[in-house]
Write an enzyme that holds these catalytic residues in place. Sequence first.
Site, PDB file in Angstrom:
ATOM      1  N   ASN A 159      42.614  17.372  68.753  1.00  0.00           N
ATOM      2  CA  ASN A 159      41.340  16.703  69.022  1.00  0.00           C
ATOM      3  C   ASN A 159      41.604  15.228  69.239  1.00  0.00           C
ATOM      4  O   ASN A 159      41.649  14.430  68.288  1.00  0.00           O
ATOM      5  CB  ASN A 159      40.370  16.928  67.850  1.00  0.00           C
ATOM      6  CG  ASN A 159      40.021  18.388  67.705  1.00  0.00           C
ATOM      7  OD1 ASN A 159      39.232  18.932  68.483  1.00  0.00           O
ATOM      8  ND2 ASN A 159      40.639  19.050  66.740  1.00  0.00           N
ATOM      9  N   GLU A 160      41.801  14.885  70.506  1.00  0.00           N
ATOM     10  CA  GLU A 160      42.120  13.501  70.854  1.00  0.00           C
ATOM     11  C   GLU A 160      40.833  12.676  70.880  1.00  0.00           C
ATOM     12  O   GLU A 160      39.748  13.228  71.059  1.00  0.00           O
ATOM     13  CB  GLU A 160      42.748  13.458  72.258  1.00  0.00           C
ATOM     14  CG  GLU A 160      43.989  14.328  72.428  1.00  0.00           C
ATOM     15  CD  GLU A 160      45.230  13.760  71.749  1.00  0.00           C
ATOM     16  OE1 GLU A 160      45.120  12.865  70.887  1.00  0.00           O
ATOM     17  OE2 GLU A 160      46.338  14.223  72.089  1.00  0.00           O
ATOM     18  N   PRO A 161      40.957  11.350  70.720  1.00  0.00           N
ATOM     19  CA  PRO A 161      39.771  10.524  70.881  1.00  0.00           C
ATOM     20  C   PRO A 161      39.280  10.569  72.331  1.00  0.00           C
ATOM     21  O   PRO A 161      40.136  10.552  73.221  1.00  0.00           O
ATOM     22  CB  PRO A 161      40.261   9.111  70.524  1.00  0.00           C
ATOM     23  CG  PRO A 161      41.740   9.167  70.457  1.00  0.00           C
ATOM     24  CD  PRO A 161      42.157  10.603  70.373  1.00  0.00           C
ATOM     25  N   SER A 163      36.509  12.656  70.136  1.00  0.00           N
ATOM     26  CA  SER A 163      36.147  14.043  69.775  1.00  0.00           C
ATOM     27  C   SER A 163      35.133  13.947  68.654  1.00  0.00           C
ATOM     28  O   SER A 163      35.404  13.276  67.659  1.00  0.00           O
ATOM     29  CB  SER A 163      37.349  14.802  69.224  1.00  0.00           C
ATOM     30  OG  SER A 163      38.286  15.119  70.217  1.00  0.00           O
TER      31      SER A 163
END
Length: 264
Positions: A159-161, A163
Amino acid sequence: MNLAVNNSSEKLYTNVYADAESASKKVAQDIADLIRSKAEKGENAVLGLATGSSPLKVYAELVRMHKEEGLSFKNVITFNLDEYYPMDPSSEHSYVYFMKKNLFDHVDINMENVNIPSGTIRRKEIEEYCATYEAKIKLHGGVDLQLLGIGRTGHIGFNEPPSNEKTLTRMVTLDPITRKDAAPGFGGLENVPTEAVTMGVGSILNAKKVIMMAWGESKAAIVNEMMNGEVSGQVPATYLQLHNNVAVFLDEGAAKELKTETLV
Ligand code: F6R
């Protein structure tokens, strides 16, 4: 010598150990306790598992406990956080390969109880596949204990920024920093997939207990953000501050930027 300190002045319950090895032994012991207490009640232990370097010593200790102390995985059901996309499960870069090599091939787990997001689903079927993955977790009563590492972007799972806290299992695009960190293992950046299938921040927050591990000074800045930063999708790990049962395990290097005195 046990340098573990429970540091209540950070926003998350923190255990700082002298090194990753002693911390990992404690994490493995907590997992073994859960597996055994569930077995005594005739129940399954549902584990959420991570890959990468952070859980390696935990898996090694669990394998040792299986071989030397008879720890059985017969009542264990696992859900891995993520997999690259596309990814053949037989590839040495796959998380299927990683999990077999570091844990599953060495314990008595029933492989039918192992769940790892697939990197081979046809693109148009991914949404349905991800909904089924979530439903399967629910069917088993939810994740009892979720293991996590943290990426330099502040990602948990992939979950990359940015998210948000409601995200569930889905297809994502990897951050360039995450791909750069993975490049040596893939023999160059051009070989690192640009996408992945990952459990969401919401899926992770649904776990009954979360154990976050971080080792080494290269994690110190992002660990400080996670623990003391404003809760925001720009650093997805900050959402752990919203969970009421998180234990953070750090070595001295990873704890270096925390504001308070953490070692006695
Ligand atoms: C792995 C995962 C990632 C890693 C994170 C830290 O399944 O979901 O979030 O936990 O990238 O990686 P390491 O442990 O290699 O530093």
